[in-house]
Design a protein around this motif. Structure first.
Motif, PDB file in Angstrom:
ATOM      1  N   PHE A  60     -16.418   0.514 -15.835  1.00 57.05           N
ATOM      2  CA  PHE A  60     -15.209  -0.287 -16.012  1.00 57.05           C
ATOM      3  C   PHE A  60     -14.036   0.621 -16.396  1.00 57.05           C
ATOM      4  N   ILE A  61     -12.905   0.460 -15.722  1.00 54.03           N
ATOM      5  CA  ILE A  61     -11.690   1.227 -16.014  1.00 54.03           C
ATOM      6  C   ILE A  61     -10.655   0.268 -16.583  1.00 54.03           C
ATOM      7  N   ASN A  62     -10.215   0.530 -17.788  1.00 51.28           N
ATOM      8  CA  ASN A  62      -9.248  -0.352 -18.444  1.00 51.28           C
ATOM      9  C   ASN A  62      -7.825   0.005 -18.002  1.00 51.28           C
ATOM     10  N   ILE A  63      -7.338  -0.698 -16.987  1.00 53.52           N
ATOM     11  CA  ILE A  63      -5.976  -0.487 -16.493  1.00 53.52           C
ATOM     12  C   ILE A  63      -5.243  -1.827 -16.454  1.00 53.52           C
ATOM     13  N   GLU A  64      -3.926  -1.767 -16.622  1.00 55.18           N
ATOM     14  CA  GLU A  64      -3.130  -2.984 -16.734  1.00 55.18           C
ATOM     15  C   GLU A  64      -2.767  -3.583 -15.384  1.00 55.18           C
ATOM     16  N   ARG A  65      -2.839  -2.778 -14.318  1.00 53.55           N
ATOM     17  CA  ARG A  65      -2.393  -3.223 -12.995  1.00 53.55           C
ATOM     18  C   ARG A  65      -3.452  -2.881 -11.954  1.00 53.55           C
ATOM     19  N   PRO A  66      -3.352  -3.454 -10.766  1.00 56.52           N
ATOM     20  CA  PRO A  66      -4.285  -3.075  -9.698  1.00 56.52           C
ATOM     21  C   PRO A  66      -4.155  -1.585  -9.376  1.00 56.52           C
ATOM     22  N   MET A  67      -5.241  -0.970  -8.959  1.00 58.76           N
ATOM     23  CA  MET A  67      -5.249   0.462  -8.669  1.00 58.76           C
ATOM     24  C   MET A  67      -4.175   0.847  -7.647  1.00 58.76           C
ATOM     25  N   VAL A  68      -3.932  -0.031  -6.676  1.00 56.73           N
ATOM     26  CA  VAL A  68      -2.946   0.280  -5.636  1.00 56.73           C
ATOM     27  C   VAL A  68      -1.556   0.491  -6.226  1.00 56.73           C
ATOM     28  N   TYR A  69      -1.275  -0.163  -7.348  1.00 53.83           N
ATOM     29  CA  TYR A  69       0.038   0.007  -7.989  1.00 53.83           C
ATOM     30  C   TYR A  69       0.279   1.468  -8.365  1.00 53.83           C
ATOM     31  N   TYR A  70      -0.735   2.117  -8.913  1.00 52.12           N
ATOM     32  CA  TYR A  70      -0.558   3.484  -9.406  1.00 52.12           C
ATOM     33  C   TYR A  70      -0.355   4.465  -8.249  1.00 52.12           C
ATOM     34  N   TYR A  71      -1.037   4.210  -7.128  1.00 46.08           N
ATOM     35  CA  TYR A  71      -0.765   5.016  -5.939  1.00 46.08           C
ATOM     36  C   TYR A  71       0.697   4.852  -5.519  1.00 46.08           C
ATOM     37  N   MET A 104      -5.945   0.630   1.275  1.00 43.04           N
ATOM     38  CA  MET A 104      -6.912   0.574   0.179  1.00 43.04           C
ATOM     39  C   MET A 104      -7.936  -0.541   0.387  1.00 43.04           C
ATOM     40  N   GLU A 105      -9.176  -0.246   0.012  1.00 47.35           N
ATOM     41  CA  GLU A 105     -10.242  -1.209   0.223  1.00 47.35           C
ATOM     42  C   GLU A 105     -10.215  -2.300  -0.854  1.00 47.35           C
ATOM     43  N   ASP A 106     -10.761  -3.444  -0.492  1.00 53.96           N
ATOM     44  CA  ASP A 106     -11.027  -4.535  -1.447  1.00 53.96           C
ATOM     45  C   ASP A 106      -9.769  -4.999  -2.186  1.00 53.96           C
ATOM     46  N   LEU A 107      -8.665  -5.116  -1.475  1.00 54.79           N
ATOM     47  CA  LEU A 107      -7.443  -5.617  -2.097  1.00 54.79           C
ATOM     48  C   LEU A 107      -7.539  -7.133  -2.251  1.00 54.79           C
ATOM     49  N   ASP A 108      -7.372  -7.616  -3.481  1.00 54.34           N
ATOM     50  CA  ASP A 108      -7.351  -9.055  -3.699  1.00 54.34           C
ATOM     51  C   ASP A 108      -5.923  -9.568  -3.538  1.00 54.34           C
ATOM     52  N   GLU A 109      -5.707 -10.823  -3.883  1.00 54.67           N
ATOM     53  CA  GLU A 109      -4.379 -11.419  -3.696  1.00 54.67           C
ATOM     54  C   GLU A 109      -3.313 -10.683  -4.503  1.00 54.67           C
ATOM     55  N   VAL A 110      -3.635 -10.313  -5.736  1.00 56.56           N
ATOM     56  CA  VAL A 110      -2.672  -9.586  -6.575  1.00 56.56           C
ATOM     57  C   VAL A 110      -2.391  -8.211  -5.979  1.00 56.56           C
ATOM     58  N   GLY A 111      -3.432  -7.548  -5.496  1.00 53.65           N
ATOM     59  CA  GLY A 111      -3.252  -6.241  -4.876  1.00 53.65           C
ATOM     60  C   GLY A 111      -2.380  -6.310  -3.637  1.00 53.65           C
ATOM     61  N   MET A 112      -2.594  -7.351  -2.816  1.00 54.20           N
ATOM     62  CA  MET A 112      -1.771  -7.512  -1.612  1.00 54.20           C
ATOM     63  C   MET A 112      -0.319  -7.780  -1.971  1.00 54.20           C
ATOM     64  N   GLN A 113      -0.095  -8.489  -3.073  1.00 54.92           N
ATOM     65  CA  GLN A 113       1.273  -8.723  -3.527  1.00 54.92           C
ATOM     66  C   GLN A 113       1.937  -7.407  -3.930  1.00 54.92           C
ATOM     67  N   VAL A 114       1.175  -6.526  -4.582  1.00 57.93           N
ATOM     68  CA  VAL A 114       1.698  -5.206  -4.943  1.00 57.93           C
ATOM     69  C   VAL A 114       2.070  -4.419  -3.685  1.00 57.93           C
ATOM     70  N   VAL A 115       1.216  -4.487  -2.676  1.00 62.65           N
ATOM     71  CA  VAL A 115       1.488  -3.810  -1.401  1.00 62.65           C
ATOM     72  C   VAL A 115       2.809  -4.291  -0.814  1.00 62.65           C
ATOM     73  N   GLN A 116       3.016  -5.616  -0.843  1.00 63.31           N
ATOM     74  CA  GLN A 116       4.252  -6.185  -0.309  1.00 63.31           C
ATOM     75  C   GLN A 116       5.465  -5.746  -1.127  1.00 63.31           C
ATOM     76  N   GLU A 117       5.316  -5.674  -2.434  1.00 64.16           N
ATOM     77  CA  GLU A 117       6.428  -5.257  -3.292  1.00 64.16           C
ATOM     78  C   GLU A 117       6.831  -3.817  -2.998  1.00 64.16           C
ATOM     79  N   PHE A 118       5.859  -2.950  -2.799  1.00 61.82           N
ATOM     80  CA  PHE A 118       6.190  -1.557  -2.477  1.00 61.82           C
ATOM     81  C   PHE A 118       6.776  -1.433  -1.076  1.00 61.82           C
ATOM     82  N   ARG A 119       6.336  -2.287  -0.168  1.00 61.51           N
ATOM     83  CA  ARG A 119       6.931  -2.283   1.181  1.00 61.51           C
ATOM     84  C   ARG A 119       8.412  -2.655   1.099  1.00 61.51           C
ATOM     85  N   HIS A 120       8.725  -3.633   0.240  1.00 61.29           N
ATOM     86  CA  HIS A 120      10.125  -4.025   0.049  1.00 61.29           C
ATOM     87  C   HIS A 120      10.925  -2.896  -0.602  1.00 61.29           C
ATOM     88  N   LYS A 121      10.345  -2.250  -1.606  1.00 57.31           N
ATOM     89  CA  LYS A 121      11.022  -1.119  -2.257  1.00 57.31           C
ATOM     90  C   LYS A 121      11.309  -0.014  -1.251  1.00 57.31           C
TER      91      LYS A 121
END
Length: 267
Positions: A60-71, A104-121
């Motif tokens: 278990f990795i204690n992180i506040e956001r989905p892993m894709v966010y940090y990338y 990135m593998e196994d992106l859930d709904e929150v992870g996909m939202q992060v992907v969209q936010e970075f695409r907008h940025k």
């Protein structure tokens, strides 16, 4: 940095370190810490893949956001540092990296939202990068983008105004289009994003000075001084007071009176 050390680091702590380096405009440190964040999450990701290949649950990795966010954040910050240092090609390459994080593998709904936010940025920052580089032909397209995304108008106007000062563009028509957002109810400019607003006001003061409207320039620099004080950024404050002093002879008595009163309040 050794993989064992990287896995012991906390991505959220590195994010805080990055944000601090950005606040102090220490772009070499931003670059170093962005690389550290990327290597850290890459080490965590690779370890997870190793456990998965063995059919064992990863620790278990204690992180506040989905892993894709940090990338995405590591590429975003590296791109910002390149951009601030005038390294346009490198900044473009970083934007391309966080524009498409869907690999990135196994992106859930929150992870996909992060992907969209970075695409907008990425879309926003591509415009900003090219406008800053002097691509005036993209200005109208960028303005249209900002009008369609009102949450970006302040950051966008900061870019446009700074670029106008650097490249000597007349942008009165653009500023007029955003007049209601800038002036609000006609009283003091305000924003929940004080840092962007400070930079906008400071650059707008420089623009008004260049356009030969010194009293308008003073109005914006007074706003910038107040925001610099709120942000507790001494270098911003010093920069503002130096500009105001250069405009003192052309300011009205009433403006100088407000300036003195402001300084008294800040003691």
């Amino acid at each position: 940095m050794r993989k064992s050390i990287l896995k012991s680091l906390k991505p959220d702590i590195i994010v805080e370190m990055l944000e601090m380096a950005v606040a102090f405009e220490s772009w070499n440190k931003v670059m170093e810490r962005a690389d550290m964040l990327y290597q850290c999450v890459q080490a965590i990701h690779e370890e997870g893949q190793e456990f998965q290949s063995k059919g064992v649950a990863a620790p278990f990795i204690n992180i506040e956001r989905p892993m894709v966010y940090y990338y995405g954040f590591s590429h975003l910050m590296r791109g910002m540092a390149h951009r601030k240092m005038g390294q346009v090609d490198q900044a473009r390459a970083c934007i391309d990296q966080y524009a498409d994080l869907g690999w990135m593998e196994d992106l859930d709904e929150v992870g996909m939202q992060v992907v969209q936010e970075f695409r907008h940025k990425a879309q926003m920052n591509r415009y900003a990068l090219e406008i800053e580089a002097g691509q005036v032909q993209l200005l109208e397209e960028f303005v249209k983008f900002l009008l369609e995304h009102p949450e970006e108008w302040l950051a966008g106007l900061k870019v446009i105004t700074e670029s106008a000062v650097r490249h000597r563009w007349q942008i009165d028509r653009v500023l007029h289009m955003f007049g209601d957002q800038i002036q609000g109810d006609g009283k003091e400019i305000d924003s929940s994003n004080n840092d962007d607003m400070y930079h906008y006001c400071y650059q707008r003061a420089l623009y008004e000075q260049w356009m030969g409207r010194p009293q308008e320039a003073v109005e914006f620099i007074l706003q910038a001084i107040r925001l610099a004080y709120k942000l507790e950024m001494d270098r911003y404050f010093i920069r503002c007071t130096a500009l105001l002093e250069s405009l003192r002879e052309e300011a009205t008595g009433e403006q100088i009176g407000r300036y003195r009163m402001m300084l008294e309040e800040m003691k």
